[in-house]
Design a protein around this motif. Structure first.
Motif, PDB file in Angstrom:
ATOM      1  N   SER A   1       0.871  -1.173   0.000  1.00  0.00           N
ATOM      2  CA  SER A   1       0.000   0.000   0.000  1.00  0.00           C
ATOM      3  C   SER A   1       0.912   1.228   0.000  1.00  0.00           C
ATOM      4  O   SER A   1       2.073   1.152   0.410  1.00  0.00           O
ATOM      5  CB  SER A   1      -0.944   0.007   1.204  1.00  0.00           C
ATOM      6  N   ILE A   2       0.381   2.340  -0.490  1.00  0.00           N
ATOM      7  CA  ILE A   2       1.167   3.574  -0.568  1.00  0.00           C
ATOM      8  C   ILE A   2       0.325   4.722  -0.021  1.00  0.00           C
ATOM      9  O   ILE A   2      -0.849   4.874  -0.377  1.00  0.00           O
ATOM     10  CB  ILE A   2       1.613   3.883  -2.020  1.00  0.00           C
ATOM     11  N   ARG A   3       0.940   5.524   0.808  1.00  0.00           N
ATOM     12  CA  ARG A   3       0.284   6.681   1.413  1.00  0.00           C
ATOM     13  C   ARG A   3       1.172   7.906   1.211  1.00  0.00           C
ATOM     14  O   ARG A   3       2.382   7.821   1.329  1.00  0.00           O
ATOM     15  CB  ARG A   3       0.067   6.417   2.903  1.00  0.00           C
ATOM     16  N   MET A   4       0.550   9.046   0.892  1.00  0.00           N
ATOM     17  CA  MET A   4       1.290  10.290   0.742  1.00  0.00           C
ATOM     18  C   MET A   4       1.194  11.081   2.043  1.00  0.00           C
ATOM     19  O   MET A   4       0.111  11.260   2.589  1.00  0.00           O
ATOM     20  CB  MET A   4       0.727  11.139  -0.391  1.00  0.00           C
ATOM     21  N   PHE A   5       2.353  11.537   2.519  1.00  0.00           N
ATOM     22  CA  PHE A   5       2.421  12.368   3.714  1.00  0.00           C
ATOM     23  C   PHE A   5       2.975  13.737   3.324  1.00  0.00           C
ATOM     24  O   PHE A   5       3.985  13.821   2.623  1.00  0.00           O
ATOM     25  CB  PHE A   5       3.355  11.742   4.763  1.00  0.00           C
ATOM     26  N   SER A   6       2.319  14.802   3.784  1.00  0.00           N
ATOM     27  CA  SER A   6       2.855  16.152   3.577  1.00  0.00           C
ATOM     28  C   SER A   6       3.707  16.488   4.790  1.00  0.00           C
ATOM     29  O   SER A   6       3.272  16.339   5.928  1.00  0.00           O
ATOM     30  CB  SER A   6       1.721  17.158   3.371  1.00  0.00           C
ATOM     31  N   MET A   7       4.929  16.918   4.531  1.00  0.00           N
ATOM     32  CA  MET A   7       5.932  17.051   5.595  1.00  0.00           C
ATOM     33  C   MET A   7       6.571  18.436   5.593  1.00  0.00           C
ATOM     34  O   MET A   7       6.613  19.114   4.571  1.00  0.00           O
ATOM     35  CB  MET A   7       7.041  16.012   5.387  1.00  0.00           C
ATOM     36  N   ASP A   8       7.115  18.806   6.770  1.00  0.00           N
ATOM     37  CA  ASP A   8       7.948  20.005   6.844  1.00  0.00           C
ATOM     38  C   ASP A   8       9.416  19.565   6.905  1.00  0.00           C
ATOM     39  O   ASP A   8       9.712  18.372   6.937  1.00  0.00           O
ATOM     40  CB  ASP A   8       7.557  20.908   8.023  1.00  0.00           C
ATOM     41  N   LYS A   9      10.328  20.511   6.928  1.00  0.00           N
ATOM     42  CA  LYS A   9      11.771  20.190   6.904  1.00  0.00           C
ATOM     43  C   LYS A   9      12.276  19.559   8.202  1.00  0.00           C
ATOM     44  O   LYS A   9      13.384  19.061   8.241  1.00  0.00           O
ATOM     45  CB  LYS A   9      12.596  21.450   6.597  1.00  0.00           C
ATOM     46  N   GLU A  10      11.467  19.587   9.252  1.00  0.00           N
ATOM     47  CA  GLU A  10      11.859  18.952  10.511  1.00  0.00           C
ATOM     48  C   GLU A  10      11.350  17.513  10.589  1.00  0.00           C
ATOM     49  O   GLU A  10      11.346  16.907  11.653  1.00  0.00           O
ATOM     50  CB  GLU A  10      11.336  19.760  11.713  1.00  0.00           C
TER      51      GLU A  10
END
Length: 166
Positions: A55-64
């Motif tokens: 399965s594949i999930r997209m995560f929105s991330m910051d630089k930390e």
């Protein structure tokens, strides 16, 4: 009874059957209005090897390396995570073959893990390109859950995660 090439070819054939679904879901992502707090996107592959599921999930991330959630009132802005591909089978095996297969896998694990990851990554990259992923302005990566490297979808190369967060 089992061979590295046959196993990897089976993975590729089964993934190919999921290309249209993945490409459609990636096209939807490309239309998102991403929160300005997002620094990069991680497309994370979760593999369940005993059931041969991906399965594949997209995560929105910051630089930390923190997931970014949008909590404002504008319903058009996206921040968070979303499923890109539900659990799909990437290899079929009947129950009587399981013990023999896992013996084969154990004997060839070093070779198989690398070839599996390459097959998954190449397939995702091809679907990303077909969906038009290059238009996305956010840095985007394909990663395996609990791994310390990422495939940079913009530069088409593997990087250490340290690079991604710096």
């Amino acid at each position: 009874m089992f061979s590295v090439d046959n196993y990897i070819n089976s993975i590729k054939a089964n993934l190919e059957k999921q290309s249209e679904l993945l490409e459609g879901n990636l096209k939807k992502i490309l239309a998102y209005n991403f929160s300005s707090d997002i620094d990069l996107l991680d497309f994370t592959a979760f593999i369940e090897p005993t059931r041969f599921e991906l399965s594949i999930r997209m995560f929105s991330m910051d630089k930390e390396a923190n997931e970014v959630f949008y909590e404002g009132n504008d319903t058009t802005v996206f921040g968070g995570s979303v499923a890109i591909l539900p659990e799909v089978e990437y290899h079929q095996l009947n129950d009587i073959q399981l013990n023999d297969f896992f013996d084969f896998y154990e004997q060839n694990e070093e070779t198989l893990v690398t070839k599996e990851q390459n097959a998954f990554t190449d397939w995702f990259r091809e679907c990303w390109e077909t969906a038009g992923g290059e238009v996305l302005h956010l840095p985007s990566y394909f990663v395996f859950h609990d791994e310390y490297k990422s495939f940079d979808l913009k530069r088409n190369q593997w990087i250490d995660d340290d690079e991604k967060w710096s």
